[in-house]
Every structure is written in C-alpha cells, then in structure tokens.
Scaffold this motif. Structure first.
Motif, PDB file in Angstrom:
ATOM      1  N   ARG A   1      85.680 -57.655 -58.419  1.00 15.86           N
ATOM      2  CA  ARG A   1      85.992 -56.371 -57.806  1.00 15.86           C
ATOM      3  C   ARG A   1      87.368 -56.351 -57.154  1.00 15.86           C
ATOM      4  O   ARG A   1      88.113 -55.382 -57.295  1.00 15.86           O
ATOM      5  CB  ARG A   1      84.918 -56.010 -56.772  1.00 15.86           C
TER       6      ARG A   1
ATOM      7  N   LEU B   1      85.713 -52.117 -60.171  1.00 10.38           N
ATOM      8  CA  LEU B   1      84.744 -51.150 -60.676  1.00 10.38           C
ATOM      9  C   LEU B   1      85.402 -49.965 -61.376  1.00 10.38           C
ATOM     10  O   LEU B   1      84.773 -49.311 -62.207  1.00 10.38           O
ATOM     11  CB  LEU B   1      83.863 -50.630 -59.531  1.00 10.38           C
TER      12      LEU B   1
ATOM     13  N   VAL C   1      79.241 -57.631 -63.094  1.00 12.56           N
ATOM     14  CA  VAL C   1      80.170 -57.744 -61.969  1.00 12.56           C
ATOM     15  C   VAL C   1      79.899 -59.062 -61.255  1.00 12.56           C
ATOM     16  O   VAL C   1      78.754 -59.364 -60.894  1.00 12.56           O
ATOM     17  CB  VAL C   1      80.005 -56.558 -61.000  1.00 12.56           C
TER      18      VAL C   1
ATOM     19  N   ASN D   1      78.596 -58.591 -51.955  1.00 17.08           N
ATOM     20  CA  ASN D   1      77.228 -58.647 -52.448  1.00 17.08           C
ATOM     21  C   ASN D   1      76.211 -58.035 -51.498  1.00 17.08           C
ATOM     22  O   ASN D   1      75.028 -58.382 -51.538  1.00 17.08           O
ATOM     23  CB  ASN D   1      76.858 -60.116 -52.743  1.00 17.08           C
TER      24      ASN D   1
ATOM     25  N   ARG E   1      76.067 -53.620 -54.195  1.00 14.56           N
ATOM     26  CA  ARG E   1      75.390 -53.817 -55.482  1.00 14.56           C
ATOM     27  C   ARG E   1      74.975 -52.484 -56.089  1.00 14.56           C
ATOM     28  O   ARG E   1      75.136 -52.258 -57.297  1.00 14.56           O
ATOM     29  CB  ARG E   1      74.167 -54.724 -55.297  1.00 14.56           C
TER      30      ARG E   1
ATOM     31  N   GLY F   1      77.968 -50.739 -57.566  1.00 11.98           N
ATOM     32  CA  GLY F   1      78.376 -51.287 -58.853  1.00 11.98           C
ATOM     33  C   GLY F   1      77.463 -50.860 -59.983  1.00 11.98           C
ATOM     34  O   GLY F   1      77.925 -50.501 -61.076  1.00 11.98           O
ATOM     35  N   LEU F   2      76.168 -50.874 -59.741  1.00 14.02           N
ATOM     36  CA  LEU F   2      75.213 -50.480 -60.774  1.00 14.02           C
ATOM     37  C   LEU F   2      75.302 -48.990 -61.065  1.00 14.02           C
ATOM     38  O   LEU F   2      75.193 -48.557 -62.216  1.00 14.02           O
ATOM     39  CB  LEU F   2      73.796 -50.870 -60.352  1.00 14.02           C
TER      40      LEU F   2
ATOM     41  N   ALA G   1      77.829 -50.614 -64.224  1.00 14.49           N
ATOM     42  CA  ALA G   1      77.697 -52.040 -64.539  1.00 14.49           C
ATOM     43  C   ALA G   1      76.295 -52.320 -65.050  1.00 14.49           C
ATOM     44  O   ALA G   1      75.322 -51.701 -64.614  1.00 14.49           O
ATOM     45  CB  ALA G   1      77.984 -52.886 -63.302  1.00 14.49           C
TER      46      ALA G   1
ATOM     47  N   ASP H   1      74.914 -55.379 -64.835  1.00 15.08           N
ATOM     48  CA  ASP H   1      74.317 -56.350 -63.918  1.00 15.08           C
ATOM     49  C   ASP H   1      75.333 -56.650 -62.827  1.00 15.08           C
ATOM     50  O   ASP H   1      76.533 -56.345 -62.963  1.00 15.08           O
ATOM     51  CB  ASP H   1      73.918 -57.629 -64.673  1.00 15.08           C
ATOM     52  N   TYR H   2      74.858 -57.272 -61.753  1.00 13.35           N
ATOM     53  CA  TYR H   2      75.701 -57.513 -60.580  1.00 13.35           C
ATOM     54  C   TYR H   2      75.272 -58.845 -59.990  1.00 13.35           C
ATOM     55  O   TYR H   2      74.121 -59.017 -59.604  1.00 13.35           O
ATOM     56  CB  TYR H   2      75.497 -56.386 -59.569  1.00 13.35           C
TER      57      TYR H   2
END
Length: 223
Positions: free
Chosen positions: A52, A60, A77, A82, A87, A90-91, A95, A97-98
C-alpha cells in the motif's frame, strides 16, 4: 505461476522473491505504481502482490485502474496496514485478498492458490499427456501415478509445453515462463533446459517427445 510484486522495500522484495522462487513462482518486481501499471500492459500475470505504501502513491489506487481497463488479475494486498478498517477498505476497492505483514510464505502460497481457483481464474486441474499427469498450479508431475521429480526450471518449461501440447510454443513464450523480465538470459540457456528435459523424459519413458521447430520454438508431442 508468474506474479507481479509491487513492493518498495528492496530487502523485503528480494527475500520474498527468493522464497517464492523456491516454490516455482516467477516474480517480476517493481517499486512504483507507474511501473506496475506498465508491466501489466506488457505481460500477463497469474496474480499481483501489492503493497500500500509506495513512493508514488497509495497502492490501492492501482486496483480500480486495472479493473476499469478490464484487467481482472487476482490481487493480494501485502501490507503492514492491517487494522480491520484498512482490510475492509482494501477488499471493498477490489482486492481479492488482504494479508498483513509479517506473514508466512506458506500462507501466502496457499492464498495465491486460493485466489487462482476462483472464476475466471480457475486453474486447469491437471494436464494428461503421454504417461504423465501434470499439476500446473502446484508444479507436480506423476508418471503412471508415481511422483516424478525434476529441477524447477525444467518443470516450468514442461508445464508451458504441456499447456499447448501438440502445438509449437515460441521461444519467447518459453523464456517468459522460466525467467522474470529482469533476468539476463544467455542465448543457449533455454536450449540447455530443453536438452536436459528431453533426456529426462526419454529415460523415464514418459510417452512424450520434445521437438525442436527450428528458428521458432518447441513442441511437445505424444509418442
């Protein structure tokens, strides 16, 4: 499996690339969003590993740009950011998965296999050619149900040929399956891998032969 790693920490990137190479993964590495976008236009990747915090912006931001252009390559990612909110962010942006840093390479490999099993990236479960059964995702080969071991680069060549069994595969395609874009490839390196692979398959009575299509590439044909 060919993966694009977008990571600005050089030591982290080098260590991860080395660890994944042992699992049969070809890694192309870049530190910036700009170069990452250009590489996705030049190459087809099985997955993208995306940090990121990058020198030229938020990692992202690459995801919607790729999706808008029709690129649906699975993206995982990898980041120290985190927290649950991060998370979710990001999803939600797209994304697949993270994964928070630090992480185990075995877990990352499992997640790579998982995202590649999702449509439309459903990996071909196996390739049967001659007396061989080839698992291209896990880089495994059996001959008459008996595991057959070979060096990683020969295995990558075999998988690339087997996916196009009965058809000529260009030298450039085979080289791309074995080496990342930063590698300095000696002129006879691919031929050496092919020569050893051909002998190995002959000695094992694998039921296939690798043919040289002079000046073009190679072809895997059943005996």
């Amino acid at each position: 499996m060919r993966v694009l790693l977008v990571e600005d920490e050089r030591e982290m990137a080098a260590a991860l690339a080395a660890a994944l190479a042992k699992q049969g993964v070809i890694i192309d590495h870049t530190r910036t969003l700009t170069d990452a976008f250009e590489l996705t236009r030049q190459h087809v990747y099985d997955a993208i590993l995306l940090d990121r915090r990058l020198p030229d912006g938020e990692g992202l931001s690459l995801i919607p740009r790729l999706r808008k252009g029709g690129n649906d390559t699975p993206i995982i990612v990898l980041t120290a950011r985190n927290e649950p909110k991060e998370r979710i962010e990001g999803l939600d942006v797209g994304a697949d998965d993270y994964l928070g840093k630090p992480f185990l390479v075995d877990e990352l490999m499992a997640r790579l296999r998982a995202v590649m099993r999702r449509p439309p990236h459903l990996a071909e479960p196996e390739i049967v050619v001659g007396r061989m059964t080839i698992d291209p995702l896990h880089l495994g080969v059996t001959i008459d149900d008996v595991p057959f071991e070979m060096p990683r680069r020969e295995m990558l060549v075999l998988v690339a040929l087997a996916k196009k069994k009965g058809k000529t595969v260009l030298r450039s395609v085979l080289e791309a399956a074995v080496y990342n874009y930063e590698s300095e490839i000696q002129s006879n390196a691919l031929d050496a891998h092919i020569s050893r692979l051909r002998k190995r398959l002959l000695d094992a009575s694998a039921g296939v032969t690798v043919h040289n299509i002079r000046g073009v590439g190679y072809l895997l044909r059943e005996d």
